[in-house]
Design a protein around this motif. Sequence first.
Motif, short mmCIF file in Angstrom:
data_model
loop_
_atom_site.label_atom_id
_atom_site.label_comp_id
_atom_site.label_asym_id
_atom_site.label_seq_id
_atom_site.Cartn_x
_atom_site.Cartn_y
_atom_site.Cartn_z
N ALA A 159 0.91 -1.18 -0.01
CA ALA A 159 -0.04 0.05 0.14
C ALA A 159 1.03 1.21 0.19
O ALA A 159 1.96 1.36 0.74
N ILE A 160 0.46 2.09 -0.80
CA ILE A 160 1.49 3.35 -1.16
C ILE A 160 0.86 4.73 -0.99
O ILE A 160 -0.23 4.93 -1.67
N LEU A 161 1.17 5.58 -0.27
CA LEU A 161 0.90 7.21 -0.24
C LEU A 161 2.08 7.84 -1.10
O LEU A 161 3.14 7.33 -0.91
N ILE A 162 1.41 8.86 -1.72
CA ILE A 162 2.28 9.82 -2.32
C ILE A 162 2.00 11.12 -1.73
O ILE A 162 0.85 11.67 -1.72
N ALA A 172 -0.63 -3.09 -4.50
CA ALA A 172 -0.26 -4.25 -5.57
C ALA A 172 -0.03 -5.59 -4.88
O ALA A 172 0.26 -5.54 -3.65
N ARG A 173 -0.17 -6.64 -5.44
CA ARG A 173 -0.16 -7.82 -4.80
C ARG A 173 0.75 -8.74 -5.87
O ARG A 173 0.57 -8.59 -7.25
N GLU A 208 -3.41 -12.51 -8.77
CA GLU A 208 -1.86 -12.40 -8.78
C GLU A 208 -1.52 -11.58 -9.98
O GLU A 208 -1.82 -11.60 -11.01
N GLY A 209 -0.54 -10.62 -9.28
CA GLY A 209 0.05 -9.72 -10.44
C GLY A 209 -0.73 -8.46 -10.51
O GLY A 209 -0.14 -7.54 -11.21
N ASP A 210 -1.93 -8.33 -9.86
CA ASP A 210 -2.81 -7.17 -10.06
C ASP A 210 -2.28 -5.95 -9.15
O ASP A 210 -1.57 -6.20 -8.14
N TRP A 211 -2.48 -4.62 -9.81
CA TRP A 211 -2.43 -3.55 -8.75
C TRP A 211 -3.37 -2.54 -9.11
O TRP A 211 -4.20 -2.56 -9.95
N ALA A 212 -3.63 -1.77 -7.85
CA ALA A 212 -4.85 -0.95 -7.86
C ALA A 212 -4.52 0.45 -7.79
O ALA A 212 -3.54 0.95 -6.83
N PHE A 219 -12.20 2.93 -7.94
CA PHE A 219 -10.68 2.51 -8.13
C PHE A 219 -10.48 1.78 -9.44
O PHE A 219 -11.61 1.48 -10.01
N ALA A 220 -9.28 1.78 -9.77
CA ALA A 220 -8.93 1.06 -11.21
C ALA A 220 -7.97 -0.04 -11.08
O ALA A 220 -7.16 0.27 -10.02
N LEU A 221 -8.07 -1.19 -11.73
CA LEU A 221 -7.28 -2.43 -11.39
C LEU A 221 -6.19 -2.44 -12.75
O LEU A 221 -7.00 -2.27 -13.82
#
Length: 607
Positions: A159-162, A172-173, A208-212, A219-221
């Motif tokens: 999980a990422i904040l900017i 991402a996973r 597997e391999g998805d990121w959001a 949200f977009a995947l």
Amino acid sequence: MCGIIGIVGLRPVAGRLMDALRRLEYRGYDSAGIALIQDGRIARRRASGKLDQLDALLARDPLDGLIGIGHTRWATHGEPSTANAHPHIGRHVAVVHNGIIENFKALREELIAAGHQFTSETDTEVIAHLLSDHLAAGIEPRLAVKQTLDRLEGAFALAILIDGKDRLMYGARRGSPLVVGLADGECFLGSDAIALAGLCNRICYLEEGDWAELHGDHFALFDAAGDPVERPLVHSSVSGVMVDKGNHRHFMLKEIYEQPTVVGQTLGSYLDPLAETVTVPGLCFDPKALSRITLIACGTSYYAAMIAQYWLEHYAKIPVTVDIASEFRYRQPVMTRGGLSLFISQSGETADTLAALRHCKAEGQITATIVNVAQSTMAREADMVFPTHAGPEIGVASTKAFTCQLAVLAALSIAFGVARGHIDQTEQAALVRVLNEIPSRMSEALQAEQQVASHAADLSRARDVLYLGRGADYPLALEGALKLKEISYIHAEGYAAGEIKHGPIALIDPNVPVIVIAPKGPLFEKTISNMEEVIARGGKVILMSCKEGIASQGRTAGNSIEMPAVHPLASPLVYAIPVQLLAYHTAVLKGTDVDQPRNLAKSVTVE
């Protein structure tokens, strides 16, 4: 297992992040932290120890913001400390992370050469610095995240904040589970549905391999290639007091899929990937002084002990005896002065194993235990505890507890070999790299699930099944047979492949499937020779091997399960995946109660 929570909110999130972290306490942790966008900038609070410590810190120095991430950490890279607690911060981002970044050492050296300064011992911090570099170069956030993910090797959930982005979060996973939630103009990230209980009831399980990319009200995947994808948004009725099956049909399947994460976390407690060494915190005896090791366990844990016998004798050159706990005391064993008795139990309460521990203490043995429950009776009574970090295992048939036990035993084998002078620094470094790659190879093995499932129909119609293996894969053949018996109620037996001609070959006919576990390695040709003896007598073989091994056996290629190529030390952990999946899918086809098979209990607390 480490826990992740993220909220892109319309109202303050600090209190809700803490509530979610409390729901994740069941996974186990030794530090915690949160980070928010406050007044347009990232701010964080972290504390070693339990959540009460973080609560007290927030009471003294509160955070206020509408977007934030939180984490409960089991120490992997780096000791439990505030400096190593998540979230980790680069110049422009904050990151929380479950899993292991295999190539973090190379990335860290690259970033240090570019002028970055690191404040922790963790692998996670490289993600924050790497992404910060991309953003500083003017790359827009979505592409910067994609480019960062492309550089990472390993198993992870993120999980990422900017900085400055108060309506934007990324997740991402790869190999570790992650869930996205949606409710009333707010978006959520969690390591499981329990983290999101009470926050939302519409959730999406990343594949597997998805990121959001999360934007509050939507949200977009994206898949691993960066292409937009859609995943179903499902209703969740999970409460904060439930243990969740996620998007899996059974707990057993969920726990099979958790193995890259929990094995990584367990290995992380024993490896220093930066120094490329194995560490055993608080070791209370000198491995050089050991005259013998006695490994004692029951059931699946006994097969873990059998595998460890190969490792300990090969790498540490210590004589090893393996005993079934229920038989141990009754054969009046002769205990060697200066010996270590090591007891393996998922629960730490198994009656036969506990009685054997007490017997060995009375005989003056050094006692140690490998357990998944730190407060168990065995953990309290043994001289030393080697913990696993599998988290709660609900399915009666052990899966992730087994591979976590193997992870500890592999690390101990190397550590003892180093201490006794049989492994030099160069070999230790090479073996640490092998161990560090295991979570990724397990993730690759999971991708063969449909290939494994295609063989389950034949097995479900069989009355008898044989499993064959050599070396450390022989006990895995025993474990495979046990798994099939436990949950599908099909009679199955495991044999050392070389023993097939000493009796069991009489059972071979076209109605008896034979599972051959044969990773490419020193014993591959001998195992294949035994397999050919089975085929010559009309046996129907399913070969588990790597691409090269399968290609060398053209006529069995149609009945094969392809695994990644791995070092022999790693093969029992990686090949445990198809062994477990084969039993699982066979049981599902037979309609048995997979999670609670008849006549069995999770913990056997009576003799």
